[in-house]
Write a protein that holds these residues in place. Sequence first.
Motif, PDB file in Angstrom:
ATOM      1  N   TYR A 180       8.362  -6.815  12.544  1.00  0.00           N
ATOM      2  CA  TYR A 180       6.956  -6.865  12.931  1.00  0.00           C
ATOM      3  C   TYR A 180       6.818  -6.850  14.454  1.00  0.00           C
ATOM      4  N   GLU A 181       7.649  -7.610  15.135  1.00  0.00           N
ATOM      5  CA  GLU A 181       7.574  -7.673  16.591  1.00  0.00           C
ATOM      6  C   GLU A 181       7.894  -6.328  17.220  1.00  0.00           C
ATOM      7  N   GLN A 182       8.938  -5.667  16.747  1.00  0.00           N
ATOM      8  CA  GLN A 182       9.329  -4.391  17.329  1.00  0.00           C
ATOM      9  C   GLN A 182       8.306  -3.297  17.053  1.00  0.00           C
ATOM     10  N   ALA A 183       7.614  -3.386  15.919  1.00  0.00           N
ATOM     11  CA  ALA A 183       6.609  -2.393  15.566  1.00  0.00           C
ATOM     12  C   ALA A 183       5.223  -2.739  16.091  1.00  0.00           C
ATOM     13  N   GLY A 184       5.076  -3.900  16.717  1.00  0.00           N
ATOM     14  CA  GLY A 184       3.764  -4.315  17.199  1.00  0.00           C
ATOM     15  C   GLY A 184       2.791  -4.634  16.084  1.00  0.00           C
ATOM     16  N   MET A 185       3.324  -5.058  14.935  1.00  0.00           N
ATOM     17  CA  MET A 185       2.492  -5.411  13.786  1.00  0.00           C
ATOM     18  C   MET A 185       2.248  -6.914  13.757  1.00  0.00           C
ATOM     19  N   ASP A 186       1.068  -7.304  13.308  1.00  0.00           N
ATOM     20  CA  ASP A 186       0.768  -8.730  13.170  1.00  0.00           C
ATOM     21  C   ASP A 186       1.646  -9.343  12.081  1.00  0.00           C
ATOM     22  N   TYR A 187       2.284 -10.451  12.426  1.00  0.00           N
ATOM     23  CA  TYR A 187       3.083 -11.187  11.451  1.00  0.00           C
ATOM     24  C   TYR A 187       2.207 -12.317  10.924  1.00  0.00           C
ATOM     25  N   ASP A 188       1.399 -11.991   9.918  1.00  0.00           N
ATOM     26  CA  ASP A 188       0.478 -12.978   9.369  1.00  0.00           C
ATOM     27  C   ASP A 188       1.239 -14.111   8.692  1.00  0.00           C
ATOM     28  N   ARG A 189       0.566 -15.226   8.541  1.00  0.00           N
ATOM     29  CA  ARG A 189       1.206 -16.347   7.855  1.00  0.00           C
ATOM     30  C   ARG A 189       1.584 -15.918   6.437  1.00  0.00           C
ATOM     31  N   ALA A 190       2.530 -16.642   5.861  1.00  0.00           N
ATOM     32  CA  ALA A 190       3.103 -16.242   4.577  1.00  0.00           C
ATOM     33  C   ALA A 190       2.045 -16.069   3.495  1.00  0.00           C
ATOM     34  N   GLY A 191       1.062 -16.972   3.458  1.00  0.00           N
ATOM     35  CA  GLY A 191       0.046 -16.884   2.415  1.00  0.00           C
ATOM     36  C   GLY A 191      -0.725 -15.589   2.453  1.00  0.00           C
ATOM     37  N   VAL A 192      -1.039 -15.106   3.662  1.00  0.00           N
ATOM     38  CA  VAL A 192      -1.772 -13.840   3.806  1.00  0.00           C
ATOM     39  C   VAL A 192      -0.897 -12.672   3.392  1.00  0.00           C
ATOM     40  N   ARG A 193       0.363 -12.682   3.827  1.00  0.00           N
ATOM     41  CA  ARG A 193       1.269 -11.595   3.448  1.00  0.00           C
ATOM     42  C   ARG A 193       1.458 -11.549   1.935  1.00  0.00           C
ATOM     43  N   ILE A 194       1.551 -12.708   1.310  1.00  0.00           N
ATOM     44  CA  ILE A 194       1.716 -12.736  -0.150  1.00  0.00           C
ATOM     45  C   ILE A 194       0.446 -12.253  -0.839  1.00  0.00           C
ATOM     46  N   ASP A 195      -0.716 -12.686  -0.359  1.00  0.00           N
ATOM     47  CA  ASP A 195      -1.980 -12.202  -0.931  1.00  0.00           C
ATOM     48  C   ASP A 195      -2.051 -10.677  -0.874  1.00  0.00           C
ATOM     49  N   ARG A 196      -1.672 -10.116   0.261  1.00  0.00           N
ATOM     50  CA  ARG A 196      -1.724  -8.664   0.439  1.00  0.00           C
ATOM     51  C   ARG A 196      -0.719  -7.974  -0.495  1.00  0.00           C
ATOM     52  N   PHE A 197       0.440  -8.577  -0.630  1.00  0.00           N
ATOM     53  CA  PHE A 197       1.468  -8.042  -1.527  1.00  0.00           C
ATOM     54  C   PHE A 197       1.001  -8.054  -2.977  1.00  0.00           C
ATOM     55  N   VAL A 198       0.352  -9.128  -3.407  1.00  0.00           N
ATOM     56  CA  VAL A 198      -0.168  -9.214  -4.772  1.00  0.00           C
ATOM     57  C   VAL A 198      -1.144  -8.069  -5.032  1.00  0.00           C
ATOM     58  N   GLU A 199      -2.016  -7.812  -4.069  1.00  0.00           N
ATOM     59  CA  GLU A 199      -2.951  -6.692  -4.216  1.00  0.00           C
ATOM     60  C   GLU A 199      -2.205  -5.359  -4.217  1.00  0.00           C
ATOM     61  N   GLY A 200      -1.222  -5.231  -3.344  1.00  0.00           N
ATOM     62  CA  GLY A 200      -0.457  -3.989  -3.283  1.00  0.00           C
ATOM     63  C   GLY A 200       0.216  -3.674  -4.604  1.00  0.00           C
ATOM     64  N   LEU A 201       0.813  -4.680  -5.235  1.00  0.00           N
ATOM     65  CA  LEU A 201       1.456  -4.482  -6.529  1.00  0.00           C
ATOM     66  C   LEU A 201       0.435  -4.057  -7.585  1.00  0.00           C
ATOM     67  N   ALA A 202      -0.744  -4.671  -7.558  1.00  0.00           N
ATOM     68  CA  ALA A 202      -1.788  -4.293  -8.510  1.00  0.00           C
ATOM     69  C   ALA A 202      -2.218  -2.846  -8.310  1.00  0.00           C
ATOM     70  N   VAL A 203      -2.280  -2.402  -7.057  1.00  0.00           N
ATOM     71  CA  VAL A 203      -2.657  -1.015  -6.773  1.00  0.00           C
ATOM     72  C   VAL A 203      -1.590  -0.058  -7.295  1.00  0.00           C
ATOM     73  N   ILE A 204      -0.329  -0.351  -7.016  1.00  0.00           N
ATOM     74  CA  ILE A 204       0.758   0.519  -7.476  1.00  0.00           C
ATOM     75  C   ILE A 204       0.754   0.621  -9.001  1.00  0.00           C
ATOM     76  N   THR A 205       0.639  -0.513  -9.667  1.00  0.00           N
ATOM     77  CA  THR A 205       0.624  -0.522 -11.130  1.00  0.00           C
ATOM     78  C   THR A 205      -0.572   0.250 -11.669  1.00  0.00           C
ATOM     79  N   GLY A 206      -1.741   0.037 -11.065  1.00  0.00           N
ATOM     80  CA  GLY A 206      -2.949   0.711 -11.528  1.00  0.00           C
ATOM     81  C   GLY A 206      -2.890   2.210 -11.352  1.00  0.00           C
ATOM     82  N   LEU A 207      -2.340   2.668 -10.232  1.00  0.00           N
ATOM     83  CA  LEU A 207      -2.274   4.103  -9.962  1.00  0.00           C
ATOM     84  C   LEU A 207      -1.272   4.818 -10.853  1.00  0.00           C
ATOM     85  N   MET A 208      -0.298   4.089 -11.382  1.00  0.00           N
ATOM     86  CA  MET A 208       0.685   4.709 -12.273  1.00  0.00           C
ATOM     87  C   MET A 208       0.214   4.750 -13.719  1.00  0.00           C
ATOM     88  N   ALA A 209      -0.870   4.048 -14.016  1.00  0.00           N
ATOM     89  CA  ALA A 209      -1.428   4.066 -15.367  1.00  0.00           C
ATOM     90  C   ALA A 209      -2.217   5.355 -15.585  1.00  0.00           C
TER      91      ALA A 209
END
Length: 289
Positions: free
Chosen positions: A114-143
């Motif tokens: 994250y530091e080398q790419a200049g990306m925000d390193y959000d707290r773990a809870g936010v990253r996990i929330d985003r990941f949960v949504e990401g997984l739902a999107v991937i699963t939904g798009l493959m249906a």
Amino acid sequence: MSDQSSPFPTKPFRFGVQLQSADSGAAWVEQARRVEGLGYDVATIPDHFDSQFAPVPALQAILSATTTLRAGALVFDNDYRHPLVLAKELATMDVLSDGRVEIGIGAGWMISDYEQAGMDYDRAGVRIDRFVEGLAVITGLMADGPFSFDGDHYTIRDHDGFPKPVQRPRPPVIIGGGGPRVLGLAAREADIVGVNGTLHAGVIGPDAIATMTRDAVVDKVAIVADAARTAGRLDHIEMNIRTFFVSVTDDRDTQVDALSAMIGVDPRMISESPFALVGDADEICDTLV
């Protein structure tokens, strides 16, 4: 495979190899073919910005060079790609390989990326929330059919993902975790649950190593078992662990002492940790069983 004390049904072992890079394309292909020839079931690659190949083209090269070997990232960082893009890439790879893709995905942990790419390193809870949504999107798009999603982090509008993967309803998902929230999520959502050290610090250091003991792993497996039992998925789940320290040797004690000195832990930790396999072939087989 599990013993009688395990809460999970006995299943056969699957063995995988974590790859990272090679000196050339030909060497990468030869490495993949050697892994397949040795009888491994799956080849994986991490997803970082350091000295490794980019996972998507590297994985496709593995799949194209082999006929039975499965492949996937261990694991894709959800923050590095929009989930619609990743879903399309993974589905395409699954089609091109006749259904040999595994979907490894996580919330991201390695702070240097994250530091080398200049990306925000959000707290773990936010990253996990985003990941949960990401997984739902991937699963939904493959249906089948168009898919829409309204979340705090992602919005999808009537997108009919193409291509659809060969494996239905989607390729198997592996989620690895070291903390209760992600382990519980994995038990409810994943086909393969990876037990990891706890990586809140964003680096592999003393804090992470302290959570890679035998007792810590037993506790993590219990979290998965409880959540899976509640969700009615105990029979479905495959358990996974990546052994970081592997040494085939006739002098186990000396090698255990050397590894423990290098890492700075008591030899008993290395001797008992599921993240380490040390000994001759028979000893390693006994340890695995």
